[in-house]
Design a protein around this motif. Structure first.
Motif, PDB file in Angstrom:
ATOM      1  N   ASN A 101       4.498  -2.764   7.472  1.00  0.00           N
ATOM      2  CA  ASN A 101       4.414  -3.051   6.042  1.00  0.00           C
ATOM      3  C   ASN A 101       5.344  -4.175   5.607  1.00  0.00           C
ATOM      4  O   ASN A 101       4.944  -5.096   4.892  1.00  0.00           O
ATOM      5  N   HIS A 106       0.463  -7.525  12.046  1.00  0.00           N
ATOM      6  CA  HIS A 106      -0.215  -6.622  12.970  1.00  0.00           C
ATOM      7  C   HIS A 106       0.318  -6.869  14.389  1.00  0.00           C
ATOM      8  O   HIS A 106      -0.258  -7.662  15.136  1.00  0.00           O
ATOM      9  N   LYS A 270      -3.546   2.500  11.178  1.00  0.00           N
ATOM     10  CA  LYS A 270      -4.592   2.373  10.165  1.00  0.00           C
ATOM     11  C   LYS A 270      -5.524   3.579  10.218  1.00  0.00           C
ATOM     12  O   LYS A 270      -6.042   3.911  11.280  1.00  0.00           O
ATOM     13  N   ARG A 276      -5.445  -3.495   5.139  1.00  0.00           N
ATOM     14  CA  ARG A 276      -4.410  -2.519   4.783  1.00  0.00           C
ATOM     15  C   ARG A 276      -4.100  -2.515   3.289  1.00  0.00           C
ATOM     16  O   ARG A 276      -3.701  -1.483   2.728  1.00  0.00           O
ATOM     17  N   HIS A 279      -5.783   0.348   1.451  1.00  0.00           N
ATOM     18  CA  HIS A 279      -5.539   1.742   1.829  1.00  0.00           C
ATOM     19  C   HIS A 279      -4.830   2.579   0.769  1.00  0.00           C
ATOM     20  O   HIS A 279      -5.223   3.736   0.545  1.00  0.00           O
TER      21      HIS A 279
END
Length: 458
Positions: A101, A106, A270, A276, A279
């Motif tokens: 985050n 990634h 995920k 993301r 989400h």
């Protein structure tokens, strides 16, 4: 470790080169095992994806017909360079790979393809593979945090700092010393690339970003082993990455508590098969509908309250024209949640032809929220406001989306996710997957990293 006496690129390099197995806490080892398995499932899900097939065809035309490194989607072998390229592209197309985050990065999609290819070619142990991945995660995440939010507005961080992460992981397996590792970081950093413009025209660039970063990072490490010199201050130099690719860089983040704070443990899995940034709102809407027993037909309007970066990334996709673009559409993601209760890889394959989802998507709006913005990127809070047909205004918030470290996936959930991803593209059958899962969970004890799946000639 001498890393504690150094800063910048040299500090990262010294930490990565000098990290010893006994310095890594047990929870870090376990999470590295889980991240490897999660990446493996994502890579298998890339089988059959047109952009991945293009990368694989290019590699087949340019690379060797055989080699020491495994191509997961085809069961063939190639050189480490092309194996890293193909496996990275495959693992970054289904939008199911891990994310940090704070760095908005990634790591798995770039670290594991390079590390697996090098470990197989060099016949390293499973523990060496995992330790290399740990070093790559720690370096790449800190580089992403250093470059900051202004970098992410234009640059796809996985494509830029991903090369550094891959170079560090590969450098560990090549057993580079601190000076060589710094040259590898410099050579990877000077190749940094990846722009968000691809979202506006549904271009195929995103998996290419991961493919290029992983392969160029691997190449940088191999070059450094042979004496190739890279910029020694590629991140912090006056004409380095921070100077050229950021307006809010924080160079102190590069060596922030190295060996004490393990950024790998902060990495999220995920749950939904989408960007993301969608989400938190997806989880909040799912929770709200469950609490109030709502159906999609009963909802007139959804207002997703998001951080500014979500508006910048997701706002580029008003009406998706491809499945991959739909994964960057807040309306489509919330439409799948509302109409089907899930936004998984199978649901997205039907999303573009689903009139109920399209109708719901037209009722979704996003707006920047001060609280959500203040918490980002350290925390990704989910907040939605729903207006129902009977006039109720309902709100829900989620502090930690499913998959975040504080709301993580269990090992059983990770196994189930990997099985679904393998089945999606027909990359591996149930029995093959069960055997692969055993190999992956036992990776730390493997004397030599072998194939994860049976080969085409086996």
């Amino acid at each position: 470790m001498s890393a504690i006496h150094e800063s910048g690129s040299a500090g990262l390099a010294a930490f990565a080169a000098e990290l010893r197995p006994e310095q890594v806490p047990e929870p870090v080892w376990r999470r590295a095992e889980e991240l490897l398995l999660d990446w493996f499932g994502s890579a298998l899900a890339g089988k059959g994806a047109r952009p991945v097939a293009s990368v694989a065809d290019f590699a087949a035309a340019m690379g060797p017909a055989d080699g020491a490194a495994e191509l997961l989607i085809s069961r063939r072998r190639s050189s480490p360079l092309f194996a890293a390229m193909i496996n990275a592209a495959a693992s970054h197309v289904a939008e199911q790979d891990d994310v940090h985050n704070g760095a908005v990065f990634h790591p798995g999609a770039v670290v594991f393809p390079a590390a697996l290819a090098a470990a197989q070619a060099l016949r390293r142990s499973g523990a060496e593979l995992l330790l290399a991945a740990i070093a790559g995660y720690e370096a790449g995440i800190r580089a992403g945090e250093c470059l900051g939010r202004s970098h992410y507005r234009v640059f796809h961080t996985t494509g830029t700092v991903g090369g550094i992460a891959a170079a560090v992981a590969t450098g560990r397996l090549l057993r580079l010393d601190a000076r060589q590792m710094n040259h590898a970081i410099g050579t990877a950093g000077t190749q940094a690339a990846g722009l968000w413009e691809f979202l506006r025209t549904a271009a195929d660039s995103k998996p290419l970003h991961a493919a290029h970063a992983s392969a160029s990072g691997l190449a940088a490490a191999y070059l450094a082993r042979d004496g190739f010199r890279g910029a020694e201050r590629i991140l912090e130099g006056t004409q380095g990455m921070a100077a050229g690719m950021s307006r809010d860089a924080d160079l102190s983040r590069l060596t922030d508590r190295l060996g004490q704070r393990w950024a790998l443990l902060e990495t999220s899995f995920k749950y939904h098969a989408s960007c993301r940034h969608t989400h938190p709102a997806a989880d909040a809407l799912l929770q709200l509908m469950g609490q109030h027993g709502l159906s999609a037909r009963e909802i007139v309007r959804v207002n997703a309250k998001v951080h500014v970066a979500a508006l910048e990334v997701l706002g580029a996709v008003a009406r998706p024209t491809t499945v991959h673009q739909a994964k960057f559409s807040m309306g489509t993601v919330l439409g799948l949640i509302a109409c089907h209760g899930a936004a998984g890889i199978a649901e997205f394959e039907r999303a573009l032809d689903d009139t109920a989802v399209a109708d719901f998507a037209a009722r979704v709006a996003m707006e920047a929220d001060a609280e959500v913005e203040a918490a980002y990127p350290r925390r990704w809070i989910g907040k939605v406001e729903v207006l129902t047909r009977d006039g109720r205004r309902l709100e829900c918030r989620v502090e930690q989306p499913k998959g975040d470290p504080g709301n993580t996936l269990s090992r059983a959930e990770l196994e189930a996710k990997a099985m679904r991803l393998a089945a999606f593209g027909g990359a591996a059958g149930p029995e093959e997957m069960r055997l692969a899962l055993v190999r992956l969970w036992d990776m730390r004890g493997a004397a030599v990293v072998g194939r994860l799946l049976p080969g085409e000639r086996e």
